[in-house]
Structures are given as C-alpha cells and as structure tokens.
Scaffold this motif. Structure first.
Motif, PDB file in Angstrom:
ATOM      1  N   TYR A   1       0.972  -1.252   0.354  1.00  0.00           N
ATOM      2  CA  TYR A   1      -0.125  -0.445  -0.141  1.00  0.00           C
ATOM      3  C   TYR A   1       0.469   1.373   0.498  1.00  0.00           C
ATOM      4  CZ  TYR A   1      -4.295  -2.581   0.638  1.00  0.00           C
ATOM      5  OH  TYR A   1      -4.827  -4.097   1.047  1.00  0.00           O
ATOM      6  N   TYR A   2       2.670   0.706   0.421  1.00  0.00           N
ATOM      7  CA  TYR A   2       2.971   1.813   0.307  1.00  0.00           C
ATOM      8  C   TYR A   2       2.928   3.175   1.042  1.00  0.00           C
ATOM      9  CZ  TYR A   2       7.165   4.478  -1.394  1.00  0.00           C
ATOM     10  OH  TYR A   2       8.778   5.106  -1.924  1.00  0.00           O
ATOM     11  N   ASN A   3       2.682   2.596   2.480  1.00  0.00           N
ATOM     12  CA  ASN A   3       2.708   3.709   3.824  1.00  0.00           C
ATOM     13  C   ASN A   3       4.299   2.954   4.284  1.00  0.00           C
ATOM     14  OD1 ASN A   3       1.921   4.622   6.460  1.00  0.00           O
ATOM     15  ND2 ASN A   3       0.258   4.493   4.933  1.00  0.00           N
ATOM     16  N   LEU A   4       4.320   4.318   5.690  1.00  0.00           N
ATOM     17  CA  LEU A   4       5.495   4.026   6.197  1.00  0.00           C
ATOM     18  C   LEU A   4       5.751   3.142   7.784  1.00  0.00           C
ATOM     19  CD1 LEU A   4       7.532   7.660   5.587  1.00  0.00           C
ATOM     20  CD2 LEU A   4       8.377   5.250   4.716  1.00  0.00           C
ATOM     21  N   LEU A   5       6.111   2.305   7.945  1.00  0.00           N
ATOM     22  CA  LEU A   5       6.410   1.902   9.173  1.00  0.00           C
ATOM     23  C   LEU A   5       6.986   1.949  10.401  1.00  0.00           C
ATOM     24  CD1 LEU A   5       5.191  -0.439  11.432  1.00  0.00           C
ATOM     25  CD2 LEU A   5       7.448  -1.749  10.479  1.00  0.00           C
ATOM     26  N   TRP A   6       7.457   2.666  10.636  1.00  0.00           N
ATOM     27  CA  TRP A   6       8.298   3.489  11.996  1.00  0.00           C
ATOM     28  C   TRP A   6       8.914   1.974  13.016  1.00  0.00           C
ATOM     29  CZ3 TRP A   6      10.473   8.243  11.016  1.00  0.00           C
ATOM     30  CH2 TRP A   6      10.199   8.627  10.106  1.00  0.00           C
ATOM     31  N   TYR A   7      10.018   1.326  13.317  1.00  0.00           N
ATOM     32  CA  TYR A   7      10.291  -0.377  14.075  1.00  0.00           C
ATOM     33  C   TYR A   7      11.147   0.449  15.034  1.00  0.00           C
ATOM     34  CZ  TYR A   7      10.849  -4.647  14.501  1.00  0.00           C
ATOM     35  OH  TYR A   7      11.692  -5.693  15.190  1.00  0.00           O
ATOM     36  N   PRO A   8      10.414   0.442  16.904  1.00  0.00           N
ATOM     37  CA  PRO A   8      11.335   0.579  17.504  1.00  0.00           C
ATOM     38  C   PRO A   8      12.745  -0.140  17.903  1.00  0.00           C
ATOM     39  CG  PRO A   8       9.226   0.369  18.553  1.00  0.00           C
ATOM     40  CD  PRO A   8       9.176   0.013  16.338  1.00  0.00           C
ATOM     41  N   VAL A   9      12.434  -1.123  17.741  1.00  0.00           N
ATOM     42  CA  VAL A   9      13.520  -2.423  18.063  1.00  0.00           C
ATOM     43  C   VAL A   9      13.916  -3.001  17.326  1.00  0.00           C
ATOM     44  CG1 VAL A   9      13.260  -4.379  20.146  1.00  0.00           C
ATOM     45  CG2 VAL A   9      11.320  -3.145  19.190  1.00  0.00           C
ATOM     46  N   GLN A  10      15.291  -3.121  18.135  1.00  0.00           N
ATOM     47  CA  GLN A  10      16.779  -3.567  17.508  1.00  0.00           C
ATOM     48  C   GLN A  10      16.023  -5.495  16.508  1.00  0.00           C
ATOM     49  OE1 GLN A  10      15.210  -6.313  20.274  1.00  0.00           O
ATOM     50  NE2 GLN A  10      17.328  -7.393  20.307  1.00  0.00           N
ATOM     51  N   TYR A  11      16.937  -5.745  15.702  1.00  0.00           N
ATOM     52  CA  TYR A  11      16.913  -6.570  14.727  1.00  0.00           C
ATOM     53  C   TYR A  11      17.639  -7.754  14.321  1.00  0.00           C
ATOM     54  CZ  TYR A  11      16.567  -4.880  10.570  1.00  0.00           C
ATOM     55  OH  TYR A  11      16.865  -4.814   8.882  1.00  0.00           O
ATOM     56  N   GLU A  12      17.362  -8.688  13.164  1.00  0.00           N
ATOM     57  CA  GLU A  12      18.998  -9.470  12.805  1.00  0.00           C
ATOM     58  C   GLU A  12      19.461  -8.713  11.745  1.00  0.00           C
ATOM     59  OE1 GLU A  12      14.544 -10.475  11.271  1.00  0.00           O
ATOM     60  OE2 GLU A  12      15.930  -9.987  13.187  1.00  0.00           O
TER      61      GLU A  12
ATOM     62  N   ALA B   1      18.731  -0.789  16.530  1.00  0.00           N
ATOM     63  CA  ALA B   1      20.229  -1.274  16.348  1.00  0.00           C
ATOM     64  C   ALA B   1      19.543  -1.996  15.069  1.00  0.00           C
ATOM     65  CB  ALA B   1      20.864  -1.346  17.362  1.00  0.00           C
ATOM     66  N   CYS B   2      21.003  -1.921  14.532  1.00  0.00           N
ATOM     67  CA  CYS B   2      20.836  -2.975  13.646  1.00  0.00           C
ATOM     68  C   CYS B   2      22.073  -4.164  14.734  1.00  0.00           C
ATOM     69  CB  CYS B   2      21.132  -3.330  12.182  1.00  0.00           C
ATOM     70  SG  CYS B   2      22.157  -2.286  11.633  1.00  0.00           S
ATOM     71  N   PRO B   3      22.627  -5.717  13.582  1.00  0.00           N
ATOM     72  CA  PRO B   3      23.611  -6.455  13.974  1.00  0.00           C
ATOM     73  C   PRO B   3      25.163  -6.327  14.787  1.00  0.00           C
ATOM     74  CG  PRO B   3      22.386  -7.652  12.773  1.00  0.00           C
ATOM     75  CD  PRO B   3      21.700  -6.035  12.712  1.00  0.00           C
ATOM     76  N   ASN B   4      25.695  -5.334  13.661  1.00  0.00           N
ATOM     77  CA  ASN B   4      26.667  -4.078  13.498  1.00  0.00           C
ATOM     78  C   ASN B   4      27.219  -3.912  14.903  1.00  0.00           C
ATOM     79  OD1 ASN B   4      25.708  -2.788  11.926  1.00  0.00           O
ATOM     80  ND2 ASN B   4      28.034  -1.376  12.284  1.00  0.00           N
ATOM     81  N   GLN B   5      25.402  -2.906  15.536  1.00  0.00           N
ATOM     82  CA  GLN B   5      25.463  -2.075  16.558  1.00  0.00           C
ATOM     83  C   GLN B   5      25.724  -3.624  17.939  1.00  0.00           C
ATOM     84  OE1 GLN B   5      22.250   0.541  14.231  1.00  0.00           O
ATOM     85  NE2 GLN B   5      23.769   1.709  14.078  1.00  0.00           N
ATOM     86  N   GLN B   6      24.819  -3.693  17.788  1.00  0.00           N
ATOM     87  CA  GLN B   6      24.586  -4.762  19.083  1.00  0.00           C
ATOM     88  C   GLN B   6      25.228  -5.826  19.332  1.00  0.00           C
ATOM     89  OE1 GLN B   6      20.427  -6.370  19.245  1.00  0.00           O
ATOM     90  NE2 GLN B   6      20.243  -5.855  21.825  1.00  0.00           N
ATOM     91  N   VAL B   7      25.124  -7.085  17.992  1.00  0.00           N
ATOM     92  CA  VAL B   7      24.758  -8.673  18.365  1.00  0.00           C
ATOM     93  C   VAL B   7      26.610  -8.836  18.250  1.00  0.00           C
ATOM     94  CG1 VAL B   7      24.745 -10.260  17.316  1.00  0.00           C
ATOM     95  CG2 VAL B   7      22.881  -9.218  17.713  1.00  0.00           C
TER      96      VAL B   7
ATOM     97  N   ILE C   1      29.687  -9.888  21.240  1.00  0.00           N
ATOM     98  CA  ILE C   1      30.435 -11.173  20.914  1.00  0.00           C
ATOM     99  C   ILE C   1      31.189 -10.676  21.364  1.00  0.00           C
ATOM    100  CG2 ILE C   1      30.446 -12.958  19.482  1.00  0.00           C
ATOM    101  CD1 ILE C   1      28.267 -12.704  20.858  1.00  0.00           C
ATOM    102  N   ASP C   2      32.072  -9.710  20.522  1.00  0.00           N
ATOM    103  CA  ASP C   2      33.339  -9.666  21.063  1.00  0.00           C
ATOM    104  C   ASP C   2      33.634  -9.294  22.562  1.00  0.00           C
ATOM    105  OD1 ASP C   2      34.446  -9.446  17.974  1.00  0.00           O
ATOM    106  OD2 ASP C   2      33.804  -7.438  17.972  1.00  0.00           O
ATOM    107  N   TYR C   3      32.947  -8.852  22.850  1.00  0.00           N
ATOM    108  CA  TYR C   3      33.260  -8.442  24.115  1.00  0.00           C
ATOM    109  C   TYR C   3      32.994  -9.554  25.273  1.00  0.00           C
ATOM    110  CZ  TYR C   3      32.806  -6.603  29.617  1.00  0.00           C
ATOM    111  OH  TYR C   3      33.103  -5.805  30.485  1.00  0.00           O
ATOM    112  N   CYS C   4      32.213 -10.477  24.667  1.00  0.00           N
ATOM    113  CA  CYS C   4      32.101 -11.853  25.797  1.00  0.00           C
ATOM    114  C   CYS C   4      33.091 -12.686  25.412  1.00  0.00           C
ATOM    115  CB  CYS C   4      30.615 -12.568  25.198  1.00  0.00           C
ATOM    116  SG  CYS C   4      29.022 -11.628  25.388  1.00  0.00           S
TER     117      CYS C   4
END
Length: 398
Positions: free
Chosen positions: A122-133, A146-152, A156-159
C-alpha cells in the motif's frame, strides 16, 4: 435582467471564495492520523505496552506544542495480539480504513515482516522501534532500533574477550533469534570460539529446567539469551531457584531492558549483561527530562529502556521529517528522512540515507541491585548501520 444576472454571478463567485476559504481553513485545522500498532495482549504485551506509552507521550507533547505543520496529530490504536497475522490484518485496516500516514509499532521480527508486506503493498511507512537481526532494508520501513553490527557483533566481541570462547545459545523460536544466532556462529568461527549448544523454545514458553540442566552439564563460558517476552521471567526465575548467578554463568541478553528488568525482578538479574544503544541512566539533559516526564505521567515505578526510547524517538523523527518535507505525503516524508539528524534521549542520531537505519552508539551494560544498567563499554560515537554485515568478511554468505 443584465443587472440581476451580474448580481447572481457575484453571489456565485462569493460563494465559491467562501467555500474555498472554509475548505482551506478546515484542511489547516484538520487532524492528521497515524497508527500505533502494538501487542497490548498476549506474551509480547510484557514489552510492547511501555513502547506504546512512550509514543503516546511524544504525541501529547507535540500536540501541546502546536502539532506538526499546523495540524494536531490523531492516533488510531490497534492491538496486534502478539500474533503476526493479526499485525498484518490491523496494518491493512489502519491504511485502508483509517487513512493513516504512518504506522508506528511491532516488536518481534515476525510481526515486522508481516507488516512489511502490507506497507510495501500500500506504500505506507512503518517506524520500527526495536533492535533486530538485520538482513533487510525496506524502503517502507524506518529502522529506529539497532541492527546487528550495532548490538550483536560488539556484544559477542565483548563476551569472547571477557568471559571465554565456549558459548551457549538460547532463544525464542522465531526469526530474530535464529538469524542472530546464525550471525553469532559465523562470528565465533572467526574468533576461534565454539557454540556448545543452540536451543529454541516456543514464544511464551515457561519450562526451562531441561535447558538449565543442559547448561550445567556443558558448563559454557557465557550464555547468549535471545528469548523474547514473558519467557524471560520463567527462565531467570528457574535459573535463580537453582542458586545460579552471573558469577557461575554470565548471560548476555539482547531483549531485556530496564522495562523488562522491572517486571522480571532485579534480584533475578543482578550482575547479568545486556547490549543496547540506550540506557535509562544516561546523564544528558534530554534524557533526564525524558525519564522524569515518563515517570511523572506513568508512575515512579515505571522504567524506560532502549525500545521505549526508540518508540519515543521515532515519533519525533517522523515529525521532523514532515516539517522538513513541508508535507505529510509518504514519499516526500521518506525522502526527507535521508540523512536527517536529531538529538534524542540516547544522543545524536542520523537516519542513514542508503538503508533507513540509524547511525547510533553501541553500549554494553551490567544490571545492578536497583534494576538499573551500569554502562561498562560503549563506542566513542555513532556506528554506521550495516544491516547486511557487508563490511565483515566472515559474514559473507549469510
């Protein structure tokens, strides 16, 4: 006769001018509709209700400040019922029947993917508020989490650097944990690490005794937790009941913020770890005001976390894009979003023009006795979003 005809013409023209003026006046005064689509029932209401609360607070602030482009903003609320099929149905209703100019909402990736199909059709916009894969960049979605390079990836590097290379993966059985764990296994291979187990449970699962027994048997260096919703209550309760602590098994969680900590119980989570872009304890003027206003409106016992702040931020980014575009037209607003910058409670953010994700900071924290998160690591500034991990050689082929 000619005089009478001339008078009639004057009356007709005056009527047209009057109608035009009234029409313009009504158009100027009319409210603009947006949709808020969250689960207020089901297993995900545990997390989504607070995001909705923050979005409503943002709209109230904007309306009290004069609205957007001279218009008050009207919210149409819909309940996704923690069911992707319902999310899709309600998104279609918001667009077709309610004529909303944007939708704000979703939490799980399955619900986002269901709504993605609708907003693209329908060509609308979704504003998505959650980190994801990651592994996605729709022209009809603004990715505020956040996307993966900003969270995951930083987590993992830290762990691996701080806990060890033997990693146990446990998550809910849907797309975010599955794809996130695929990324983690590729990253572990690059780091010389080992995935000792990978377990999934249905959304809303309450029984974790077998998984915890397996953890005790395998003795991993760290557990990566991608459980979502109220399953986290059962997991950490049963973990605690066996007298296990962060000293025994550090757990890095990707979907537990201050809001979830308050509902799970700080005593169950003391000493455990999280990876986000925002913590409630950030001491910036904008964040201090945001937290104080939220507590004043919803109560001192209420807490905000990364997705809550991102929901609030999303509304303000949309309003800023509309003002920049000088319009509520969806395509004009989408174009205005490119490289749009804003200072939110989490700090300075910029919408990346090429993929509609945010340039934002990455942070790792440890949960303290009071249920707050102490920041123990962060990037020095914004991290450019890389949803497809195209800049990581080890991620090729994912």
């Amino acid at each position: 006769m000619k005089k009478c005809r001339f008078i009639n013409i004057l009356v007709f023209v005056a009527a047209i001018i009057c109608l035009s003026f009234t029409s313009c006046q009504n158009d100027e005064d009319s409210a603009i509709r947006i949709g808020f689509l969250h689960s207020t029932t089901g297993s995900m209401a545990f997390s989504e209700q607070s995001v909705l609360d923050a979005e409503l607070m943002a709209i109230d602030e904007i309306n009290r400040s004069g609205g957007v482009l001279g218009h008050q903003i009207e919210v149409v609320l819909e309940n996704g019922e923690s069911d992707p099929a319902v999310f899709a149905k309600k998104a279609k209703k918001l667009i077709e029947e309610d004529k909303v100019v944007s939708i704000f909402g979703c939490w799980t990736s399955d619900s986002r993917k269901a709504v993605k199909n609708v907003v693209e059709e329908y060509y609308n916009l979704l504003w998505y508020p959650v980190q994801y894969e990651g592994m996605e960049a729709s022209p009809n979605i603004m990715y505020i989490g956040a996307c993966p390079n900003q969270q995951v990836v930083p987590a993992i590097d830290y762990c691996v650097q701080n806990f060890g290379k033997r990693v146990y993966l446990v998550g809910s059985d849907y797309s975010f944990p599955q794809i996130a764990n695929k990324i983690i296994k590729a990253q572990l291979k690059e780091l010389g690490g080992e995935c000792v187990a990978e377990k999934y449970v249905p959304m809303g699962e309450t029984q974790f005794h077998e998984i915890i027994a397996d953890i005790k048997r395998l003795k991993p260096d760290v557990i990566i937790n991608t459980l979502n919703g109220d399953s986290n209550i059962s997991f950490f309760t049963q973990f605690h009941n066996l007298a296990l602590t962060a000293d025994d098994y550090p757990i890095m969680s990707f979907s537990i913020s201050e809001n979830e900590i308050a509902q799970i119980g700080a005593y169950l989570l003391k000493g455990q770890y999280v990876s986000w872009s925002y913590f409630e304890t950030l001491e910036t003027p904008k964040n201090l005001k945001f937290v104080a206003d939220y507590e004043k409106l919803y109560g001192q016992s209420k807490h905000v976390g990364d997705p809550v702040e991102a929901g609030y931020l999303a509304v303000y980014l949309w309003a800023a894009a509309c003002e920049k575009a000088g319009s509520f037209d969806i395509e004009k607003v989408r174009i205005a979003c490119k490289n749009l910058s804003y200072i939110g409670p989490e700090g300075y953010v910029t919408i990346e023009g090429s993929n509609q994700h945010l340039n934002k900071a990455s942070r790792i924290g440890r949960i303290n006795d009071n249920g707050h998160i102490d920041e123990i690591w962060s990037t020095e500034g914004q991290v450019r979003p890389d949803p497809y991990l195209s800049t990581y050689a080890w991620a090729r082929g994912l």
